[in-house]
Design a protein around this motif. Structure first.
Motif, PDB file in Angstrom:
ATOM      1  N   THR A   1       0.835  -1.208   0.000  1.00 37.44           N
ATOM      2  CA  THR A   1       0.000   0.000   0.000  1.00 37.44           C
ATOM      3  C   THR A   1       0.862   1.248   0.000  1.00 37.44           C
ATOM      4  OG1 THR A   1      -1.720  -1.193   1.212  1.00 37.44           O
ATOM      5  CG2 THR A   1      -1.873   1.201   1.185  1.00 37.44           C
ATOM      6  N   LYS A   2       1.903   1.250   0.826  1.00 37.80           N
ATOM      7  CA  LYS A   2       2.807   2.401   0.852  1.00 37.80           C
ATOM      8  C   LYS A   2       3.515   2.563  -0.488  1.00 37.80           C
ATOM      9  CE  LYS A   2       6.746   4.413   3.280  1.00 37.80           C
ATOM     10  NZ  LYS A   2       7.896   4.133   4.173  1.00 37.80           N
ATOM     11  N   GLU A   3       3.964   1.461  -1.068  1.00 38.21           N
ATOM     12  CA  GLU A   3       4.631   1.532  -2.372  1.00 38.21           C
ATOM     13  C   GLU A   3       3.695   2.076  -3.441  1.00 38.21           C
ATOM     14  OE1 GLU A   3       7.740  -2.225  -1.683  1.00 38.21           O
ATOM     15  OE2 GLU A   3       5.855  -2.516  -2.771  1.00 38.21           O
ATOM     16  N   SER A   4       2.420   1.696  -3.364  1.00 35.77           N
ATOM     17  CA  SER A   4       1.455   2.177  -4.362  1.00 35.77           C
ATOM     18  C   SER A   4       1.253   3.687  -4.263  1.00 35.77           C
ATOM     19  CB  SER A   4       0.114   1.455  -4.208  1.00 35.77           C
ATOM     20  OG  SER A   4      -0.636   1.937  -3.113  1.00 35.77           O
ATOM     21  N   LEU A   5       1.379   4.223  -3.049  1.00 30.62           N
ATOM     22  CA  LEU A   5       1.295   5.678  -2.874  1.00 30.62           C
ATOM     23  C   LEU A   5       2.358   6.369  -3.720  1.00 30.62           C
ATOM     24  CD1 LEU A   5       0.493   8.344  -1.484  1.00 30.62           C
ATOM     25  CD2 LEU A   5       1.894   7.641   0.478  1.00 30.62           C
ATOM     26  N   TYR A   6       3.567   5.858  -3.669  1.00 32.90           N
ATOM     27  CA  TYR A   6       4.655   6.475  -4.438  1.00 32.90           C
ATOM     28  C   TYR A   6       4.537   6.194  -5.937  1.00 32.90           C
ATOM     29  CZ  TYR A   6       6.615   7.684   0.054  1.00 32.90           C
ATOM     30  OH  TYR A   6       6.797   8.210   1.310  1.00 32.90           O
ATOM     31  N   GLN A   7       3.921   5.071  -6.277  1.00 35.19           N
ATOM     32  CA  GLN A   7       3.606   4.833  -7.692  1.00 35.19           C
ATOM     33  C   GLN A   7       2.660   5.917  -8.209  1.00 35.19           C
ATOM     34  OE1 GLN A   7       4.678   2.233  -9.841  1.00 35.19           O
ATOM     35  NE2 GLN A   7       6.148   1.729  -8.233  1.00 35.19           N
ATOM     36  N   GLY A   8       1.674   6.252  -7.393  1.00 33.78           N
ATOM     37  CA  GLY A   8       0.748   7.312  -7.761  1.00 33.78           C
ATOM     38  C   GLY A   8       1.424   8.666  -7.841  1.00 33.78           C
ATOM     39  N   ILE A   9       2.281   8.959  -6.871  1.00 37.16           N
ATOM     40  CA  ILE A   9       2.972  10.248  -6.842  1.00 37.16           C
ATOM     41  C   ILE A   9       3.818  10.441  -8.094  1.00 37.16           C
ATOM     42  CG2 ILE A   9       4.787  11.557  -5.649  1.00 37.16           C
ATOM     43  CD1 ILE A   9       3.665  10.371  -3.014  1.00 37.16           C
ATOM     44  N   GLN A  10       4.439   9.384  -8.578  1.00 37.09           N
ATOM     45  CA  GLN A  10       5.266   9.484  -9.786  1.00 37.09           C
ATOM     46  C   GLN A  10       4.462   9.972 -10.993  1.00 37.09           C
ATOM     47  OE1 GLN A  10       7.289   5.775 -10.544  1.00 37.09           O
ATOM     48  NE2 GLN A  10       8.394   5.810  -8.600  1.00 37.09           N
ATOM     49  N   GLN A  11       3.151   9.720 -10.970  1.00 33.35           N
ATOM     50  CA  GLN A  11       2.290  10.132 -12.085  1.00 33.35           C
ATOM     51  C   GLN A  11       1.688  11.523 -11.887  1.00 33.35           C
ATOM     52  OE1 GLN A  11       1.939   8.286 -14.936  1.00 33.35           O
ATOM     53  NE2 GLN A  11       3.494   6.986 -13.973  1.00 33.35           N
ATOM     54  N   ALA A  12       1.957  12.140 -10.729  1.00 28.38           N
ATOM     55  CA  ALA A  12       1.363  13.447 -10.416  1.00 28.38           C
ATOM     56  C   ALA A  12       2.199  14.562 -11.035  1.00 28.38           C
ATOM     57  CB  ALA A  12       1.242  13.623  -8.905  1.00 28.38           C
ATOM     58  N   VAL A  13       2.183  14.592 -12.361  1.00 31.21           N
ATOM     59  CA  VAL A  13       3.045  15.468 -13.147  1.00 31.21           C
ATOM     60  C   VAL A  13       2.187  16.416 -13.971  1.00 31.21           C
ATOM     61  CG1 VAL A  13       4.778  15.510 -14.991  1.00 31.21           C
ATOM     62  CG2 VAL A  13       4.852  13.714 -13.242  1.00 31.21           C
ATOM     63  N   GLU A  14       2.607  17.655 -14.044  1.00 30.52           N
ATOM     64  CA  GLU A  14       1.900  18.639 -14.855  1.00 30.52           C
ATOM     65  C   GLU A  14       1.690  18.108 -16.272  1.00 30.52           C
ATOM     66  OE1 GLU A  14       2.147  23.429 -15.792  1.00 30.52           O
ATOM     67  OE2 GLU A  14       4.007  22.332 -15.404  1.00 30.52           O
ATOM     68  N   GLY A  15       0.445  18.190 -16.762  1.00 24.13           N
ATOM     69  CA  GLY A  15       0.118  17.712 -18.098  1.00 24.13           C
ATOM     70  C   GLY A  15      -0.482  16.326 -18.123  1.00 24.13           C
ATOM     71  N   LYS A  16      -0.262  15.559 -17.065  1.00 20.18           N
ATOM     72  CA  LYS A  16      -0.940  14.273 -16.952  1.00 20.18           C
ATOM     73  C   LYS A  16      -2.330  14.491 -16.366  1.00 20.18           C
ATOM     74  CE  LYS A  16       2.935  11.024 -16.641  1.00 20.18           C
ATOM     75  NZ  LYS A  16       2.402  10.026 -17.605  1.00 20.18           N
ATOM     76  N   ARG A  17      -3.043  13.395 -16.112  1.00 16.43           N
ATOM     77  CA  ARG A  17      -4.407  13.492 -15.597  1.00 16.43           C
ATOM     78  C   ARG A  17      -4.565  12.696 -14.311  1.00 16.43           C
ATOM     79  NH1 ARG A  17      -8.004  16.044 -18.812  1.00 16.43           N
ATOM     80  NH2 ARG A  17      -7.257  16.614 -20.886  1.00 16.43           N
ATOM     81  N   VAL A  18      -5.614  13.043 -13.574  1.00  9.58           N
ATOM     82  CA  VAL A  18      -5.868  12.363 -12.307  1.00  9.58           C
ATOM     83  C   VAL A  18      -5.958  10.852 -12.518  1.00  9.58           C
ATOM     84  CG1 VAL A  18      -7.590  12.003 -10.479  1.00  9.58           C
ATOM     85  CG2 VAL A  18      -6.940  14.321 -11.138  1.00  9.58           C
ATOM     86  N   GLY A  19      -6.562  10.436 -13.622  1.00  9.07           N
ATOM     87  CA  GLY A  19      -6.691   9.011 -13.903  1.00  9.07           C
ATOM     88  C   GLY A  19      -5.363   8.292 -14.014  1.00  9.07           C
ATOM     89  N   ASP A  20      -4.304   9.013 -14.377  1.00  8.66           N
ATOM     90  CA  ASP A  20      -2.977   8.400 -14.437  1.00  8.66           C
ATOM     91  C   ASP A  20      -2.496   8.024 -13.043  1.00  8.66           C
ATOM     92  OD1 ASP A  20      -3.332   9.167 -17.043  1.00  8.66           O
ATOM     93  OD2 ASP A  20      -1.780  10.705 -17.042  1.00  8.66           O
ATOM     94  N   VAL A  21      -2.769   8.910 -12.077  1.00 10.84           N
ATOM     95  CA  VAL A  21      -2.437   8.629 -10.678  1.00 10.84           C
ATOM     96  C   VAL A  21      -3.257   7.444 -10.187  1.00 10.84           C
ATOM     97  CG1 VAL A  21      -2.473   9.551  -8.328  1.00 10.84           C
ATOM     98  CG2 VAL A  21      -1.856  11.055 -10.255  1.00 10.84           C
ATOM     99  N   SER A  22      -4.551   7.497 -10.435  1.00 10.29           N
ATOM    100  CA  SER A  22      -5.474   6.453  -9.984  1.00 10.29           C
ATOM    101  C   SER A  22      -5.102   5.095 -10.568  1.00 10.29           C
ATOM    102  CB  SER A  22      -6.901   6.820 -10.396  1.00 10.29           C
ATOM    103  OG  SER A  22      -7.256   8.109  -9.950  1.00 10.29           O
ATOM    104  N   HIS A  23      -4.829   5.072 -11.854  1.00  9.97           N
ATOM    105  CA  HIS A  23      -4.495   3.825 -12.553  1.00  9.97           C
ATOM    106  C   HIS A  23      -3.217   3.215 -11.989  1.00  9.97           C
ATOM    107  CE1 HIS A  23      -4.464   1.040 -15.958  1.00  9.97           C
ATOM    108  NE2 HIS A  23      -3.184   1.303 -16.097  1.00  9.97           N
ATOM    109  N   ALA A  24      -2.244   4.065 -11.669  1.00 10.43           N
ATOM    110  CA  ALA A  24      -0.971   3.559 -11.144  1.00 10.43           C
ATOM    111  C   ALA A  24      -1.171   2.871  -9.803  1.00 10.43           C
ATOM    112  CB  ALA A  24       0.028   4.710 -11.013  1.00 10.43           C
ATOM    113  N   VAL A  25      -1.967   3.476  -8.930  1.00 12.48           N
ATOM    114  CA  VAL A  25      -2.237   2.872  -7.619  1.00 12.48           C
ATOM    115  C   VAL A  25      -2.978   1.548  -7.793  1.00 12.48           C
ATOM    116  CG1 VAL A  25      -3.511   3.132  -5.455  1.00 12.48           C
ATOM    117  CG2 VAL A  25      -2.269   5.090  -6.405  1.00 12.48           C
ATOM    118  N   GLN A  26      -4.017   1.565  -8.596  1.00 14.96           N
ATOM    119  CA  GLN A  26      -4.860   0.380  -8.772  1.00 14.96           C
ATOM    120  C   GLN A  26      -4.078  -0.788  -9.347  1.00 14.96           C
ATOM    121  OE1 GLN A  26      -8.088   0.880 -11.541  1.00 14.96           O
ATOM    122  NE2 GLN A  26      -8.993  -1.110 -11.065  1.00 14.96           N
TER     123      GLN A  26
END
Length: 261
Positions: free
Chosen positions: A127-152
């Motif tokens: 679960t903790k690792e998935s948090l950082y997977q999501g954070i890696q996608q939290a980049v200007e120009g990407k979308r919220v779904g990219d963060v969500s998809h990475a965690v899932q």
């Protein structure tokens, strides 16, 4: 409406979130068998107030305490109680918020109480690792779904399930702002991530089924199958040079040492 923060506002938010991190570090000194979740709540409130802030959760929507303390099968929003006594082998998610200089800080960490079963510790680690997977996608120009998809996809690839009814969120002068940040979703979908956005990413991951139950107290959420759940949360600012983590696990990791997840 999504509110973009200025550089000065982001620094104020960093201060509020760093205080949350320090509060979690203070609680890490006290989490042990025989301690009640209400004792932890009182420690957190005193620490927050002694540092010139107020607990963001206390009274929010009628919530009666300063932290959410969710044990084992409780996913989130557990109400601290003198009857909830921690025991060896438990895990406890502590979600904490502060209001400092008009801005809110918000972060969560799932602690082990003594020696925890290896399969439970693996859930927490994933679960903790998935948090950082999501954070890696939290980049200007990407979308919220990219963060969500990475965690899932990360958690499901490990055999765990993702809670659907509870999500992360935007944050700023208010605890919950737009946009919502689910822990499941499709790549390329959802609101556009822009510099100045501040969001809380908070995977809530179950060992068994994704199904949950809302308890009669109006707050506590637990897994339907009563299998263990884990919860980790960071507050993030979207910046031109990449995501900045405004909250911190460093203070609690200093206390826990090798026992940190």
């Amino acid at each position: 409406m999504i509110y973009l923060k200025t550089d000065e506002e982001i620094e104020l938010m960093r201060s509020a979130n760093q205080l949350v991190g320090r509060t979690l570090g203070e609680l890490a000194k006290h989490i042990a068998p025989g301690v009640t979740t209400l004792q932890l709540d009182k420690i957190a409130e005193e620490f927050i107030r002694d540092n010139g802030a107020v607990p963001a959760f206390l009274g929010y929507g009628g919530f009666p305490n300063s932290i959410c303390a969710s044990v084992n099968e409780q996913v989130v929003h557990g109400i601290p109680s003198s009857k909830a006594v921690l025991k060896e082998g438990d895990v406890i998610s502590v979600d904490c918020g502060t209001i400092l200089n008009g801005f809110v800080g918000d972060s969560a960490y799932t602690f082990c109480v003594g020696e925890v079963a290896p399969e439970v510790k693996k859930l927490l680690k994933t679960t903790k690792e998935s948090l950082y997977q999501g954070i890696q996608q939290a980049v200007e120009g990407k979308r919220v779904g990219d963060v969500s998809h990475a965690v899932q996809t990360y958690c499901e690839s490990k055999g765990y399930s993702v809670v659907r009814e509870l999500v992360g969120h935007g944050i700023g002068r208010k605890m919950h702002e737009e946009p919502e940040v689910p822990n499941y979703g499709r790549y390329g979908c959802g609101p556009l991530l822009r510099s100045g956005m501040c969001i809380c990413i908070e995977p809530m991951i179950n060992m068994g089924s994704k199904n949950i139950v809302f308890e009669k107290d109006g707050w506590t959420v637990r897994t339907k199958d009563r299998k263990c759940s884990a919860h980790f949360e960071h507050c993030i600012a979207i910046r031109p040079d990449g995501p900045q983590i405004l909250s911190s696990f460093e203070f609690l990791e200093e206390v826990l040492g090798s026992n940190a997840i």
